[in-house]
Scaffold this active site. Structure first.
Site, mmCIF file in Angstrom:
data_model
loop_
_atom_site.group_PDB
_atom_site.id
_atom_site.type_symbol
_atom_site.label_atom_id
_atom_site.label_comp_id
_atom_site.label_asym_id
_atom_site.label_seq_id
_atom_site.Cartn_x
_atom_site.Cartn_y
_atom_site.Cartn_z
ATOM 1 N N CYS A 1 1.247 -0.214 -9.184
ATOM 2 C CA CYS A 1 2.314 0.237 -8.219
ATOM 3 C C CYS A 1 3.660 0.328 -9.124
ATOM 4 O O CYS A 1 4.571 1.690 -9.141
ATOM 5 C CB CYS A 1 2.530 -0.332 -7.731
ATOM 6 S SG CYS A 1 2.528 -1.744 -7.885
ATOM 7 N N GLY B 1 0.628 -1.177 0.140
ATOM 8 C CA GLY B 1 -0.032 -0.150 -0.238
ATOM 9 C C GLY B 1 0.926 1.173 0.232
ATOM 10 O O GLY B 1 2.147 1.166 -0.497
ATOM 11 N N SER B 2 0.741 2.469 0.775
ATOM 12 C CA SER B 2 0.850 3.402 0.371
ATOM 13 C C SER B 2 2.240 3.514 1.521
ATOM 14 O O SER B 2 2.233 2.722 2.449
ATOM 15 C CB SER B 2 0.277 5.007 0.673
ATOM 16 O OG SER B 2 -0.782 4.404 2.213
ATOM 17 N N GLU C 1 5.850 -3.417 0.484
ATOM 18 C CA GLU C 1 5.909 -2.982 -0.686
ATOM 19 C C GLU C 1 4.851 -1.821 -0.914
ATOM 20 O O GLU C 1 4.024 -1.737 -1.069
ATOM 21 C CB GLU C 1 4.380 -4.718 -1.322
ATOM 22 C CG GLU C 1 5.426 -5.588 -1.330
ATOM 23 C CD GLU C 1 6.664 -5.779 -2.044
ATOM 24 O OE1 GLU C 1 7.088 -4.961 -2.963
ATOM 25 O OE2 GLU C 1 7.397 -7.090 -2.021
#
Ligand code: NAD
Length: 468
Positions: free
Chosen positions: A256, A200-201, A222
């Site tokens: 991403c 995620g962020s 990640e």
């Protein structure tokens, strides 16, 4: 479009500790250590992807407007292929790796052996709501762990489906799904998991890492970032345009590792633009809103966020949007300055800004002045340019003359560097991420040299110097 379906097996916050303890007990029973248990679970993942395919396609369409083909290539078949790859290779990965033993340890043997970590937590993001939790889970199962997966609440249909089917296909003593958002994830993060894989962020990544630090729980993060794509004048521009358009506008840019922006010179930009427009037309027709192959933005908040970035330069094409449908057209923006809004954060939407770079040095300087990206791309036929790019640009992953395709190679570890993440998974690397690689040495009983034992005499010291 994004109303949650019925929640089937939501675990309640108060029960997380009990859940964690029961998974811990299953782990301690040794059940997950057995290769046949792991094999069975991975086969069940493959079966689940196959037998529940149409429901999964429907959920992914509900959450993101994904077409069945995109759902197949990037979610269901990706997950089942990954499970099969882990299943076929995990025995080999589990084998001891012998290393040489120096003279001081002779006679003796030394090796590295993998052992499972225990109970691990996998927190996924919404853009690939099935793949991001299940590919991590495959690696964790292959390594012999108990697993809790927490799919993203922003893809509620996919999350609900995982909560419904995972307990029916996989061993519920060892593998559980927890649905929910911030309160549930925060409660999970209180527990002393043996490893956390978070996707995620970066801002939530920091929260996850801080929570993990309390228990010294190792983390794999990640994250994302602005992945640059350099187009050199000598590239085959027709193929370049098609590959970039595919990478940028699949999943409506919510990837991403999508090429976030292009760096190229004025002349190449002028030649590339009509080819990009043509590539978009070939993929999604004259009106992409009518195309079954084009996705939607996940929710209103992200729609607003991406829409605000459209005015960051001059529109080359696209720019249309429809809030009610959460539709943003494939858009290319030119005359973009490095300090314009679209260049300040990861776009994560279907906008492709083109930033001018006079030459390769200029492009590399631009990239190196910013955070290390998750992926970096270059299109060129020039080996010197390729070498210079790969050896001076630090990124989690890289591709020459294509985008994102390293994901198709199981044995390439996938992960970020710096602000784009830490740690990696996929293939053997995924197995190792969820294993402790234990160093073992085994000694023979005889001879047992007296030299190491006190008293430390001059004679012994002299001898030691000789054999070291
Ligand atoms: P998201 O909103 O789905 O959040 C990710 C997870 O974090 C969810 O499970 C969510 O429940 C949890 N979460 C959110 N806020 C939290 C909080 N305050 N405390 C604890 N948990 C919380 O996804 P996102 O963050 O919008 O994801 C988009 C980002 O993810 C982009 O930057 C993208 O590049 C990155 N991403 C990276 C990869 C990769 O493999 N590196 C893959 C997909 C997405």
């Amino acid at each position: 479009m994004s109303e949650p379906l019925i929640k089937y097996t939501t675990e309640h916050t108060a029960n997380f500790e009990a859940l964690f303890k029961s998974l811990g007990a299953s782990f301690m029973s040794g059940k997950t250590h057995s290769i046949s248990w792991r094999r069975e679970q991975l086969r069940a993942v493959e079966r689940m992807m196959h037998e529940r395919e149409s429901e999964l396609f429907e959920a992914l369409h509900t959450d993101l407007g994904k077409s069945p083909m995109e759902a197949f290539t990037t979610e269901t078949s990706y997950v089942s292929g990954d499970a099969a790859y882990c299943r076929k290779n995990m025995s080999r990965w589990s084998r001891r790796t012998r290393v040489s033993t120096p003279l001081v340890g002779q006679p003796g043997k030394s090796w590295i052996q993998a052992e499972p970590l225990g109970v691990v937590l996998i927190i996924g993001a919404w853009n690939y709501p099935i793949q991001l939790v299940l590919a991590g889970m495959n690696a964790a199962i292959a390594a012999g762990n108990c697993v809790v997966i927490k799919p993203s609440e922003l893809a509620p249909a996919s999350s609900a489906l995982l909560a419904k089917w995972v307990p029916q296909y996989l061993d519920p003593d060892c593998i559980r799904v927890v649905e929910g958002g911030v309160p549930e994830t925060s409660a999970l993060l209180e527990l002393p998991f043996d490893h956390i894989l978070y996707t995620g962020s970066a801002s939530v990544g920091r929260i996850v890492m801080a929570a993990a630090a309390k228990h010294l729980t190792p983390v794999t993060l990640e994250l994302g970032g602005k992945s640059p794509c350099v187009v050199m004048p000598d590239a085959n521009l027709e193929t370049t345009a098609k590959r970039i358009a595919w990478g940028k506008f699949s999943n409506a840019g919510q990837i991403c590792i999508a090429p976030d922006y292009l760096l190229t010179d004025a002349d190449t930009e002028a030649r590339l633009l009509p080819l990009l427009r043509q590539a978009v037309r070939e993929m999604f027709g004259d009106d992409p809103q009518q195309s079954d192959s084009y996705c939607r933005i996940i929710n209103d908040r992200h729609f607003e966020r991406v829409s605000k970035l459209i005015d960051s330069g001059k529109l080359a094409f696209g720019g249309q949007s429809d809030a009610a449908d959460r539709y943003i057209a494939p858009t290319v923006i030119v005359d973009v300055l490095p300090d314009s809004p679209v260049m300040q954060e990861e776009i994560f939407g279907p906008l492709l800004p083109i930033v001018r770079a006079q030459n390769l040095e200029d492009a590399i300087a631009h990239i190196r002045a910013r955070e290390k990206p998750l992926a970096a791309y270059i299109f060129t036929n020039d080996k010197t340019a390729e070498h210079k790019f790969l050896s001076t640009v630090s990124s989690g992953n890289a591709c020459v003359n294509d985008v994102m395709m390293f994901m198709a190679v199981h044995e390439l570890p996938f992960g970020g560097v710096g602000q784009s993440g830490m740690g990696a998974y996929s293939g053997r690397k995924g197995f190792e991420t969820f294993s402790h690689m234990k160093s073992v040495m085994k000694r023979a009983w005889w001879p047992d040299l007296e030299v190491r034992y006190a008293p430390f005499t001059g004679k012994k010291f002299k001898f030691l110097r000789k054999i070291r």
